[in-house]
Design an enzyme around this catalytic site. Structure first.
Site, mmCIF file in Angstrom:
data_model
loop_
_atom_site.group_PDB
_atom_site.id
_atom_site.type_symbol
_atom_site.label_atom_id
_atom_site.label_comp_id
_atom_site.label_asym_id
_atom_site.label_seq_id
_atom_site.Cartn_x
_atom_site.Cartn_y
_atom_site.Cartn_z
ATOM 1 N N CYS A 2 0.943 -1.152 0.035
ATOM 2 C CA CYS A 2 -0.144 -0.069 0.196
ATOM 3 C C CYS A 2 1.432 1.122 -0.187
ATOM 4 O O CYS A 2 1.326 1.388 0.462
ATOM 5 C CB CYS A 2 -0.716 0.252 1.791
ATOM 6 S SG CYS A 2 -2.150 -1.121 1.843
ATOM 7 N N ARG A 29 4.509 0.837 -5.968
ATOM 8 C CA ARG A 29 4.740 -0.372 -4.752
ATOM 9 C C ARG A 29 3.931 -1.737 -4.706
ATOM 10 O O ARG A 29 3.814 -2.514 -4.390
ATOM 11 C CB ARG A 29 4.049 0.677 -3.755
ATOM 12 C CG ARG A 29 5.338 1.400 -3.101
ATOM 13 C CD ARG A 29 4.493 2.646 -2.322
ATOM 14 N NE ARG A 29 4.227 1.877 -0.689
ATOM 15 C CZ ARG A 29 5.786 1.892 -0.152
ATOM 16 N NH1 ARG A 29 7.004 2.198 0.011
ATOM 17 N NH2 ARG A 29 5.468 0.623 1.120
ATOM 18 N N TRP A 76 -3.056 -2.946 -1.404
ATOM 19 C CA TRP A 76 -2.236 -4.192 -1.700
ATOM 20 C C TRP A 76 -2.522 -5.297 -1.079
ATOM 21 O O TRP A 76 -3.235 -4.796 -0.281
ATOM 22 C CB TRP A 76 -1.268 -4.604 -2.552
ATOM 23 C CG TRP A 76 -0.520 -5.673 -2.915
ATOM 24 C CD1 TRP A 76 0.242 -4.877 -4.216
ATOM 25 C CD2 TRP A 76 -0.187 -6.538 -2.120
ATOM 26 N NE1 TRP A 76 0.222 -6.947 -4.531
ATOM 27 C CE2 TRP A 76 0.433 -7.039 -3.090
ATOM 28 C CE3 TRP A 76 -0.116 -7.392 -0.515
ATOM 29 C CZ2 TRP A 76 0.963 -8.507 -2.587
ATOM 30 C CZ3 TRP A 76 0.134 -8.450 -0.616
ATOM 31 C CH2 TRP A 76 0.729 -8.966 -1.616
ATOM 32 N N ASN A 100 -0.952 1.509 6.176
ATOM 33 C CA ASN A 100 -0.315 -0.119 5.086
ATOM 34 C C ASN A 100 -0.081 -1.511 6.181
ATOM 35 O O ASN A 100 0.944 -0.336 7.365
ATOM 36 C CB ASN A 100 0.711 0.911 4.575
ATOM 37 C CG ASN A 100 1.937 -0.162 4.097
ATOM 38 O OD1 ASN A 100 1.749 -0.695 3.832
ATOM 39 N ND2 ASN A 100 2.514 0.001 3.514
ATOM 40 N N GLY A 101 0.094 -2.134 6.001
ATOM 41 C CA GLY A 101 0.595 -2.649 6.971
ATOM 42 C C GLY A 101 -1.109 -3.798 7.035
ATOM 43 O O GLY A 101 -1.058 -4.286 6.234
ATOM 44 N N GLU A 460 18.352 -15.910 -11.015
ATOM 45 C CA GLU A 460 17.819 -14.844 -11.295
ATOM 46 C C GLU A 460 17.489 -14.797 -12.458
ATOM 47 O O GLU A 460 16.053 -13.298 -12.631
ATOM 48 C CB GLU A 460 19.169 -13.385 -11.349
ATOM 49 C CG GLU A 460 18.853 -11.790 -11.271
ATOM 50 C CD GLU A 460 17.761 -11.325 -9.974
ATOM 51 O OE1 GLU A 460 16.989 -12.190 -9.374
ATOM 52 O OE2 GLU A 460 17.774 -9.843 -10.872
ATOM 53 N N LYS A 464 13.288 -12.783 -13.011
ATOM 54 C CA LYS A 464 13.533 -10.999 -13.952
ATOM 55 C C LYS A 464 12.170 -12.244 -15.015
ATOM 56 O O LYS A 464 10.721 -10.819 -15.400
ATOM 57 C CB LYS A 464 13.518 -11.139 -14.805
ATOM 58 C CG LYS A 464 15.711 -10.712 -13.906
ATOM 59 C CD LYS A 464 15.039 -9.075 -13.495
ATOM 60 C CE LYS A 464 13.736 -8.910 -11.740
ATOM 61 N NZ LYS A 464 15.116 -9.049 -11.087
ATOM 62 N N GLU A 467 8.987 -12.981 -13.186
ATOM 63 C CA GLU A 467 7.949 -10.960 -12.711
ATOM 64 C C GLU A 467 7.044 -10.618 -13.433
ATOM 65 O O GLU A 467 6.012 -10.503 -13.468
ATOM 66 C CB GLU A 467 8.717 -10.787 -12.097
ATOM 67 C CG GLU A 467 10.208 -11.033 -11.034
ATOM 68 C CD GLU A 467 10.371 -9.438 -9.954
ATOM 69 O OE1 GLU A 467 9.723 -9.679 -9.661
ATOM 70 O OE2 GLU A 467 11.914 -9.446 -10.894
ATOM 71 N N HIS A 483 19.628 -35.014 -12.711
ATOM 72 C CA HIS A 483 19.430 -34.915 -11.509
ATOM 73 C C HIS A 483 17.684 -35.174 -11.219
ATOM 74 O O HIS A 483 17.517 -34.567 -9.615
ATOM 75 C CB HIS A 483 19.923 -34.576 -9.876
ATOM 76 C CG HIS A 483 21.384 -34.746 -9.573
ATOM 77 N ND1 HIS A 483 22.038 -36.073 -9.686
ATOM 78 C CD2 HIS A 483 22.728 -33.875 -10.400
ATOM 79 C CE1 HIS A 483 23.054 -35.360 -9.374
ATOM 80 N NE2 HIS A 483 23.426 -35.150 -9.763
ATOM 81 N N LYS A 582 6.409 -3.483 -5.482
ATOM 82 C CA LYS A 582 7.843 -3.958 -4.980
ATOM 83 C C LYS A 582 8.628 -3.035 -3.973
ATOM 84 O O LYS A 582 10.055 -4.221 -4.007
ATOM 85 C CB LYS A 582 7.988 -1.349 -5.252
ATOM 86 C CG LYS A 582 9.159 -1.193 -5.797
ATOM 87 C CD LYS A 582 10.434 -1.957 -6.856
ATOM 88 C CE LYS A 582 11.760 -1.516 -6.413
ATOM 89 N NZ LYS A 582 12.572 -2.752 -7.771
HETATM 90 O O1 M6R Z 1 14.080 -4.330 -1.374
HETATM 91 P P1 M6R Z 1 14.268 -5.498 -1.044
HETATM 92 O O2 M6R Z 1 15.612 -5.471 -1.989
HETATM 93 O O3 M6R Z 1 14.565 -6.075 0.274
HETATM 94 O O4 M6R Z 1 13.361 -6.550 -2.207
HETATM 95 C C1 M6R Z 1 13.142 -8.001 -1.742
HETATM 96 C C2 M6R Z 1 12.560 -8.358 -2.977
HETATM 97 O O5 M6R Z 1 10.845 -7.976 -2.492
HETATM 98 C C3 M6R Z 1 12.752 -7.770 -4.089
HETATM 99 O O6 M6R Z 1 14.123 -8.433 -4.770
HETATM 100 C C4 M6R Z 1 12.116 -8.065 -5.592
HETATM 101 O O7 M6R Z 1 12.410 -10.410 -5.326
HETATM 102 C C5 M6R Z 1 12.148 -8.233 -6.958
HETATM 103 N N1 M6R Z 1 10.596 -7.701 -6.920
HETATM 104 C C6 M6R Z 1 13.006 -8.838 -7.783
HETATM 105 O O8 M6R Z 1 12.716 -8.451 -9.190
#
Ligand code: M6R
Length: 587
Positions: A2, A29, A76, A100-101, A460, A464, A467, A483, A582
């Site tokens: 949020c 966010r 959110w 937010n929370g 990674e 990417k 997501e 394996h 985010k």
């Molecule tokens: O802000 P942070 O680096 O602590 O966030 C960790 C993850 O939420 C963040 O890296 C997330 O996986 C990204 N969306 C990846 O692109």
């Protein structure tokens, strides 16, 4: 997660447009509904809408509201579906609140308020806060007294901003574990991050966990959790924050990919690691989530090889729940872009309670919650990262971690200086990668392979792709294919293999051969020399020759570009992929 905005206008100016503009800056966010409430002639007026902010804007055009004190929210969903009815602000007669929370004890509070006759109209946890404040106001308490009582009773995490119809120029705000920043300028305001209020104010104040504040037209009074008045330091807002639009780029993600050479350059320039901080350290524990966790995984290889210190990397969201034992003389390193991730913050809290380890934080956002609990603090200088998919923050994290790993190896530190230029050369692959993205765009699944420091990079690359393109993707250590995962291979599954010429090259080539024997869509990221030994059936992306230790930084770039182009071909909003936030501020 949020996003929150609140503005107390000085004149009779209508603050609705300003709130919308600030909410736009919080869109990154992640959210699924939005709303605004203002006070007008002693009445609370509200508009809410499901979906993107333009839905709310359209509603405001058709049924405008105006007022000179107001609050706004992008939600959110956690408790209750993303419907208009559950969107914030939540109102209880004379009180409107955004949150937010998560209020963990909301069920007990709800039961109690229902006994007192309060009728709940939403499925949110937040509604208990609205009715609770209303009950206190009805009993004659002031907004700050009502807030003090609320904060005593509420359990969980929160950033709250509330307005009260009978106090037209006042906002009450509070935070515990969720971000909230107060801004001072022509108007007094509050927002989830500094960027969102950077056009309204020139100074900001961070407040501590459990603090709350009364914001009026001309003043802010801070209270600590014991309702004692306290002072909180004001600092000038950083110019970086006022200049972080998309510029000429189609997407923030692309802009951020292209900014990487400079982000790395600045990170090298602004940080130097004194090897003394490792004195007496016999173990390193890295805690992080998502992409930052992958940066930690790469660092583990470097730390063990160059510092000769046994290193573990743990997913922060799992860490405290297995009651881990922290050995004496462990240095804990927390890696985070946002500095807000609740899982990482909780993990630090566990470390604090269960050890006397020092905590070294690598964060990108200055003064963020995690940055503020560090014993040793290093900032990546990636600048504001808006795209949900982390790109420049990742390579800046790798750069900083490399600086730490190589702090006793002058030659490697010298080599690190060449990395930004190599990144620039790698970015020239943009058009070639755009073409190759066509080989993946129709896939339902994809596999990424790597060995050594490039195994975390395979994870990674897969993260990417999933997501932002919504293609199911998995990263594997190339040697693990036999394996189990090799059973997945057929002609329809693209395999992306990260394979520069290094000491594991021959072994990785064997793994590529095994895959080619069972499928025909293999894309290999390699360098000029490596490309000469690759099977001809592979599609090649040829990168500049780089020192093996820096391959994880350089090879990140084609993986990011590949995900970006595939997502565009699939018409995904790359900066705001569905369901994602985010900054993850709830567990
Ligand atoms: O802000 P942070 O680096 O602590 O966030 C960790 C993850 O939420 C963040 O890296 C997330 O996986 C990204 N969306 C990846 O692109």
């Amino acid at each position: 997660m949020c996003g929150i905005i609140g503005i107390v206008g000085k004149s009779n100016e209508n603050v609705v447009d300003r709130i919308i503009r600030s909410l736009e800056k919080l869109e990154y966010r992640g959210y699924d509904s939005a709303g605004i409430a203002v006070i007008s002639n002693g009445q609370i007026l509200r508009q809410r809408a499901v979906g993107k902010l333009y839905n709310l804007k359209e509603k405001l055009i058709n049924e405008p509201i105006c007022g000179n004190t107001g609050i706004g929210h992008t939600r959110w969903a956690t408790h209750g579906k993303p419907t208009e009815n559950n969107a914030h602000p939540i109102i209880s007669k004379d009180v409107a609140i955004v949150h937010n929370g998560i209020i963990e004890n909301y069920k007990e509070l709800k039961f109690d308020l229902q006994k007192d006759g309060y009728i709940f109209e939403t499925a949110t946890d937040t509604e208990v806060a609205a009715h609770f404040l209303q009950r206190e106001i009805d009993q004659g308490f002031s907004p700050s007294e009502a807030f003090a009582k609320l904060l005593k009773i509420v359990e969980g995490t929160y950033a709250f901003v509330a307005l009260f119809s009978m106090f037209p120029n006042t906002l009450m705000v509070a935070r515990h574990r969720s971000p909230l920043i107060i801004g001072f300028g022509d108007n007094l305001c509050v927002g989830s991050d500094a960027n969102s209020i950077s056009s309204i104010c020139n100074e900001i104040a961070y407040f501590e966990d459990g603090d709350f504040a009364e914001i009026s037209k001309d003043y802010v009074i801070f209270f600590d959790k014991n309702f004692k008045r306290v002072e909180r330091k004001r600092t000038a807002i950083s110019p970086d924050l006022t200049n972080c639009g998309k510029g000429e780029y189609a997407h923030y993600m692309l802009k951020e990919i292209i900014e990487q050479p400079n982000a790395i350059r600045k990170t090298i320039l602004h940080n130097s690691v004194n090897a003394d901080l490792l004195d007496g350290v016999s173990r390193i524990l890295i805690l992080a989530c998502g992409t930052s966790y992958h940066a930690g995984m790469v660092a583990r290889y470097w730390f063990e090889k160059f510092l000769k210190i046994p290193t573990n990397v743990e997913i922060a969201s799992e860490y405290k729940y297995r009651n881990p034992i922290i050995e004496n003389r462990t240095l804990v390193i927390v890696v985070t872009q946002s500095g807000e991730t609740i899982d990482s913050l909780e993990a630090v809290e566990y470390v604090r309670k269960n050890s006397n380890s020092k905590v070294l934080v690598i964060a990108n956002v200055k003064n963020s919650a995690i940055a503020r609990v560090a014993d040793f603090l290093f900032y990546t200088e990636a600048g504001v990262e808006i795209g949900v998919a982390s790109t420049k923050a990742f390579t800046a994290q790798l750069t900083l971690l490399a600086g730490l790993a190589f702090c006793k190896h002058e030659f490697l530190l010298q080599e690190l200086q060449n990395v930004p230029t190599l990144c620039e050369e790698t970015l020239l692959l943009y058009e070639h990668i755009k073409k190759i993205a066509n080989d993946i765009k129709l896939a339902n699944n994809a596999i990424f392979l790597g060995r050594g420091t490039l195994y975390p990079l395979a994870l990674e690359g897969a993260l990417k792709l999933k997501e932002i393109s919504y293609i199911h993707a998995e990263g594997f250590a190339a040697g693990e294919m036999k394996h189990g995962p090799i059973a997945l291979i057929d002609d329809n599954i693209p395999i992306v293999c990260i394979c520069p010429r290094n000491e594991l090259f021959e072994k990785t080539i064997s793994n590529i051969q095994e895959v080619l024997a069972r499928g025909n869509n293999v894309i290999v990221l390699t360098d000029r020399i490596g490309s000469e030994s690759l099977p001809s059936e592979t599609e090649k992306i040829i990168l500049p020759n780089v020192h093996v230790e820096f391959a994880p930084i350089i090879y990140s770039i084609p993986l990011q570009l590949l995900a970006y182009h595939v997502a565009l071909l699939r018409n995904v909003d790359v900066d705001k992929p569905r369901n994602l936030a985010k900054s993850v501020t709830v567990e």
